[in-house]
Design a protein around this motif. Sequence first.
Motif, PDB file in Angstrom:
ATOM      1  N   TRP A 187     -11.978   7.224   0.260  1.00 52.38           N
ATOM      2  CA  TRP A 187     -10.994   6.935   1.309  1.00 52.38           C
ATOM      3  C   TRP A 187      -9.620   6.678   0.683  1.00 52.38           C
ATOM      4  O   TRP A 187      -8.596   7.136   1.191  1.00 52.38           O
ATOM      5  N   LYS A 188      -9.626   5.999  -0.479  1.00 47.62           N
ATOM      6  CA  LYS A 188      -8.342   5.722  -1.149  1.00 47.62           C
ATOM      7  C   LYS A 188      -7.656   7.010  -1.580  1.00 47.62           C
ATOM      8  O   LYS A 188      -6.440   7.160  -1.436  1.00 47.62           O
ATOM      9  N   GLU A 189      -8.447   7.938  -2.120  1.00 46.17           N
ATOM     10  CA  GLU A 189      -7.869   9.227  -2.536  1.00 46.17           C
ATOM     11  C   GLU A 189      -7.313   9.977  -1.321  1.00 46.17           C
ATOM     12  O   GLU A 189      -6.263  10.615  -1.395  1.00 46.17           O
ATOM     13  N   THR A 190      -8.039   9.859  -0.215  1.00 52.67           N
ATOM     14  CA  THR A 190      -7.594  10.541   1.007  1.00 52.67           C
ATOM     15  C   THR A 190      -6.276   9.944   1.497  1.00 52.67           C
ATOM     16  O   THR A 190      -5.365  10.672   1.912  1.00 52.67           O
ATOM     17  N   GLN A 191      -6.179   8.624   1.426  1.00 49.55           N
ATOM     18  CA  GLN A 191      -4.941   7.961   1.852  1.00 49.55           C
ATOM     19  C   GLN A 191      -3.754   8.468   1.026  1.00 49.55           C
ATOM     20  O   GLN A 191      -2.697   8.789   1.563  1.00 49.55           O
ATOM     21  N   VAL A 192      -3.965   8.546  -0.301  1.00 47.91           N
ATOM     22  CA  VAL A 192      -2.876   8.981  -1.185  1.00 47.91           C
ATOM     23  C   VAL A 192      -2.517  10.439  -0.894  1.00 47.91           C
ATOM     24  O   VAL A 192      -1.341  10.807  -0.831  1.00 47.91           O
TER      25      VAL A 192
ATOM     26  N   TRP B  34       0.027   7.468   9.930  1.00 48.90           N
ATOM     27  CA  TRP B  34       0.153   6.270   9.080  1.00 48.90           C
ATOM     28  C   TRP B  34      -0.697   5.138   9.665  1.00 48.90           C
ATOM     29  O   TRP B  34      -1.329   4.377   8.942  1.00 48.90           O
ATOM     30  N   GLY B  35      -0.697   5.057  10.975  1.00 41.78           N
ATOM     31  CA  GLY B  35      -1.536   4.062  11.645  1.00 41.78           C
ATOM     32  C   GLY B  35      -2.999   4.265  11.319  1.00 41.78           C
ATOM     33  O   GLY B  35      -3.747   3.308  11.105  1.00 41.78           O
ATOM     34  N   TRP B  36      -3.385   5.523  11.248  1.00 44.88           N
ATOM     35  CA  TRP B  36      -4.795   5.828  10.937  1.00 44.88           C
ATOM     36  C   TRP B  36      -5.118   5.527   9.474  1.00 44.88           C
ATOM     37  O   TRP B  36      -6.128   4.883   9.183  1.00 44.88           O
TER      38      TRP B  36
ATOM     39  N   LEU C 149       0.825  -1.210   0.000  1.00 48.43           N
ATOM     40  CA  LEU C 149       0.000   0.000   0.000  1.00 48.43           C
ATOM     41  C   LEU C 149       0.861   1.263   0.000  1.00 48.43           C
ATOM     42  O   LEU C 149       0.591   2.194  -0.760  1.00 48.43           O
ATOM     43  N   SER C 150       1.888   1.263   0.848  1.00 45.98           N
ATOM     44  CA  SER C 150       2.730   2.454   0.948  1.00 45.98           C
ATOM     45  C   SER C 150       3.447   2.708  -0.368  1.00 45.98           C
ATOM     46  O   SER C 150       3.605   3.858  -0.786  1.00 45.98           O
ATOM     47  N   SER C 151       3.887   1.627  -1.021  1.00 49.06           N
ATOM     48  CA  SER C 151       4.550   1.778  -2.326  1.00 49.06           C
ATOM     49  C   SER C 151       3.592   2.433  -3.310  1.00 49.06           C
ATOM     50  O   SER C 151       3.980   3.289  -4.114  1.00 49.06           O
TER      51      SER C 151
ATOM     52  N   HIS D  80       2.078   2.253  12.499  1.00 42.02           N
ATOM     53  CA  HIS D  80       2.851   3.319  13.156  1.00 42.02           C
ATOM     54  C   HIS D  80       4.343   2.974  13.109  1.00 42.02           C
ATOM     55  O   HIS D  80       5.165   3.781  12.671  1.00 42.02           O
ATOM     56  N   GLU D  81       4.668   1.772  13.547  1.00 41.88           N
ATOM     57  CA  GLU D  81       6.083   1.365  13.550  1.00 41.88           C
ATOM     58  C   GLU D  81       6.621   1.282  12.127  1.00 41.88           C
ATOM     59  O   GLU D  81       7.771   1.623  11.863  1.00 41.88           O
TER      60      GLU D  81
END
Lengths: 187, 449
Positions: B355-360, B269-271, B115-117, B179-180
């Motif tokens: 939500w996906k757009e918000t994450q990005v 990031w945890g959120w 996901l982060s990638s 978070h970690e």
Amino acid sequence: MSFRVQICPLFLFLLLLLFVGPTSAAETYLGLGISARLERETESRDTVDAIVPYFFEAGVGEGKWRFMGELLYYNDKTSESFVEIELTHYEMNLLGKYHPWREVSSYLPIFGAGIGFIQENVETRIGGEVDRVEGDVEPVFIGSVGFLSTFSESNPIGFGLDIRALYSESFDPEVEFDIGGRINFIF
Amino acid sequence: MKREFRFIIIGILATIVACSPSEKQEKERFRLFWPNSKGDYGFKDIKVHGLKNKNEVRGNHLRVYVNPRVEGDKVIGDRPSAKFVRSKKGVNVPADALSHQMVAAFAHVNRLKKLSSKWLSKKITSPNFILFHKNFSGGDGRKSRNNAHFVSSLDSMVLVPQTKKSKIPTALNAGVIAHEFFHSIFAETIGKLHEEYEKISGFIVWPKENLDSTESDTLVEEYIETEIDDEVLDQIKPDPRDFDPNDLEIRKMNSLMLSSMNEGFADIWGWIYSGDTNYFEKSFPHQSTQRQIKIANRGLIGHGSHLHLVRNFQLRELKTSWYTSGNRYANLVFSVADLYQKGKLLIDDESTKSWKETQVFVASWILETLKDISKEAAIHAQMGKMELFSDGALLYSLLAKLNEEKASESLCKILVGGETFFLNDFPSELDEQCSSVARRVSRRPGRGS
């Protein structure tokens, strides 16, 4: 396939034994036993731990041959960081054993082979929630070597010890070892 | 002969029944205690990707070890042997408590990498190890409990035993794992810069000399808490930059800002991974007030306050302040992200976002902020003089994301309406855009009032 269905061979086997009927030379017996089964520790696959299953067996013996059915059980509870898991293990095995030097001594090796069926159920408790899952039935192939004391109608209690290698795709590694002791009663 | 024939028949029958084919099973699914999109946990069948060997809980770029030792910067441990029972649906059910936690943590970290990638449009491969360690020591020398750590020098996430009862064990808490995980992104982006600051300021020093010992089978983390004095100055390696005690103070302040961002962005990031603003409370009820994400923005703590902290408090308090200052970053990012999702960020844009757009949006905003700071540091290095990083870095990168469009009144209220904005470097463009909303500059600790 449920364990009830898979346990069918044991009942089939016992039923056929009834039909066939023990010949005058055959010994029909029951047995109880306990074993130590070696498993890799979860923390490290380079160290082993022993779990202790209990088992009940019924069989028939004639001459150098013995055929038996076993029902084996153990229960293993683990708890770590408030994750609690209880594993219940049921196993049903059908074995044939051959005692080539029976006339010489009952303490000389007896060799065996067979097939078994394992079913394990898992109960997991986390954060106040409980999840129970019934495992699929997995086949296991067995080879054994051990000794079995001679017993007869006049000497109706026998005992034995054997070391087994069990092969199943569900094991990690696929071969596990087990050492078990038993006491048998002729009826 | 007749009798032998009977036994053969019996054997054949038993074998036929026993060897009858069973359904072909899907093996990649695992029964895990897993959150839904609202952060509520329950038992679910989860597909775990990237698991090359389920019993060793090993993938191409991720391995799990239990109680390993450390030699140099290398983690040395035995391969685990996780146990599973295959259900009738072909799902792997962890058969003991450790196996469940190992696979769940692996699954979360692997998902986070993917996901982060995607969010950051760059390949994230760190961390390479998840360590379950019962002997991992905290700063006070005691064994760490009820916590999770990221150790960049080992490229490892460390999960320690939970002894306080909570709703969700740490290793299963998606938000805590994320978070970690963020600390690894931070370490990768800010990288050596942050390590250098940590060493100079004495906030955290990983005692390599202890870890080099092959006799030691325990990991050790020691926080060296000491006043900045001549001894500490002696430890500082020669630096091409002009270095003096004042410079050290600047470095301490920069370090405090970096550490605060590291913690605050990690909370975010945890959120964005878990969708849960309350994930800390589920594993660490005692930290729930300190780490709330979903509260009204109270403004960022800028250099004014940091200077006060650096001059008037022991390093122990400074460390605590990472989380306090960091929480301000988390609150601000959350408030802005909430507006973005509701389509209230810009005057001319009222479209709600997924939500996906918000994450990005959130992830790329954070990454841009970190990149800007790295660039600043590079410029300072070129100049041969260390200067304070912009304490308005987060706002500058937000402005860049707005792409010259005008901030809405709601956004202005958040950005300039906070009560404790001590930012030395507040973007003038925002002051102009938000002229209708008066910026409240309240007292600056350490400067009278």
